[in-house]
Design a protein around this motif. Sequence first.
Motif, PDB file in Angstrom:
ATOM      1  N   SER A 157      -0.586  -3.253   2.047  1.00  0.00           N
ATOM      2  CA  SER A 157      -1.145  -4.077   3.111  1.00  0.00           C
ATOM      3  C   SER A 157      -0.678  -5.519   3.004  1.00  0.00           C
ATOM      4  O   SER A 157      -1.237  -6.391   3.657  1.00  0.00           O
ATOM      5  N   VAL A 181      -7.146  -1.548  -2.742  1.00  0.00           N
ATOM      6  CA  VAL A 181      -7.119  -1.169  -1.331  1.00  0.00           C
ATOM      7  C   VAL A 181      -7.575   0.278  -1.155  1.00  0.00           C
ATOM      8  O   VAL A 181      -8.359   0.599  -0.244  1.00  0.00           O
ATOM      9  N   ALA A 182      -7.126   1.151  -2.043  1.00  0.00           N
ATOM     10  CA  ALA A 182      -7.537   2.558  -1.974  1.00  0.00           C
ATOM     11  C   ALA A 182      -9.046   2.695  -2.138  1.00  0.00           C
ATOM     12  O   ALA A 182      -9.693   3.465  -1.411  1.00  0.00           O
ATOM     13  N   LEU A 214      -0.273   2.300   0.725  1.00  0.00           N
ATOM     14  CA  LEU A 214      -1.321   1.320   0.393  1.00  0.00           C
ATOM     15  C   LEU A 214      -0.744  -0.099   0.282  1.00  0.00           C
ATOM     16  O   LEU A 214      -1.285  -0.947  -0.417  1.00  0.00           O
ATOM     17  N   GLU A 218      -2.793   4.211   4.098  1.00  0.00           N
ATOM     18  CA  GLU A 218      -2.428   5.137   3.029  1.00  0.00           C
ATOM     19  C   GLU A 218      -1.003   5.650   3.217  1.00  0.00           C
ATOM     20  O   GLU A 218      -0.232   5.772   2.247  1.00  0.00           O
ATOM     21  N   ALA A 242      -8.935  -3.880   4.503  1.00  0.00           N
ATOM     22  CA  ALA A 242      -7.912  -3.128   3.771  1.00  0.00           C
ATOM     23  C   ALA A 242      -6.556  -3.238   4.454  1.00  0.00           C
ATOM     24  O   ALA A 242      -5.514  -3.313   3.794  1.00  0.00           O
ATOM     25  N   ARG A 272      -2.869  -1.903  -5.018  1.00  0.00           N
ATOM     26  CA  ARG A 272      -2.927  -0.622  -4.313  1.00  0.00           C
ATOM     27  C   ARG A 272      -4.232   0.106  -4.639  1.00  0.00           C
ATOM     28  O   ARG A 272      -4.851   0.710  -3.753  1.00  0.00           O
TER      29      ARG A 272
END
Length: 353
Positions: free
Chosen positions: A266, A216-217, A264, A260, A173, A213
């Motif tokens: 990355s 990734v979350a 989000l 976070e 992530a 996003r």
Amino acid sequence: MPVFVPDPAIPGADDLAACRAAIRAGSKSFFAASMLLPPAVRMSAYGLYAFCRLSDDAVDEAGGNHAASLARLERRLSAAVAGRPADHPADRALAEVIARHAIPEALPRALLEGFAWDIEGRRYDTLSELAAYAARVAGTVGAMMTLVMGVRDADALARACDLGVAMQFTNIARDVGEDARAGRLYLPRSWLDAAGIDPDAFLADPGLSPGLRRVVADLLVAAEGLYARAEPGIAALPLGCRPAIRAAGTIYAEIGRAVEANGLDSVTRRARVSGARKARLLARAVLPAGRTAGLSAPPLTETAFLVEAVRHHPVPASRRLLPWWDVSGQVVRVLDLIEVLEERDAFRRSAPS
């Protein structure tokens, strides 16, 4: 539960010193957390980590001849298992650790299999497939560390594998953009499809989007669930080993929170945990373990083969870990160490520990 530990007078001091230096250069977080381990366990952990780092670096630095590099690593592992290691500190240390702690060959072999999947450029359609990869490159390390700490209980091993997979999910992530720019994509394809992201187009031009996003979350949510599953396993470890493992888990979970906090993102940003924050987390790591309910939950389907490999491996005569009482003194030393490392060392990507 069956536990054992060798005589604390560990041979190969020069080799272990070289392994320690490699760890300090390669992973500040692992090195700092390792200082919370009892000395005998710490030395074995250095040997184990050094081979993992050596293997990872050998694959990354092989240029276009990754397959040949991996084949050499496999031969070196076979030689170490047979007690005839190559003439390198990491190989000699690994041979010592494998013999001393009765580590099944299947565990480090699975680690190399994970590296082979990287070489193939394998992608993962589902979270389960991604967990199978994480089991190999990180769950194996959790299982081997548990054996190094003298614990062979199946439930404790299952929870250690949970922690390894959780940490690898956090790594993935955090490193989406970095991995993409290196031509790698680990996020589950089914999740990307649902988010309207074409994997090939993303690799060609990594960009942040609302869909990414969400992906990734979701991966961080999966990681959090595994951190929670892993928590009861800490109480199954010897008392002196618990602070280091709790520290490793909490620092990695904090990386997820930093992702976070970065919205989000990355792709254009890399989440970091400050030295001051790590110090606070390490200080909390000496507190008693949290909940113990859930220790006996079955292993993940993707990590069950690691637990079974240990269950079927011959075990030396059981001996208990020596007591380790100076927890508070060790924490003070670790906090001082973090201060120095933050001032002197440049940030470098860490491997799963």
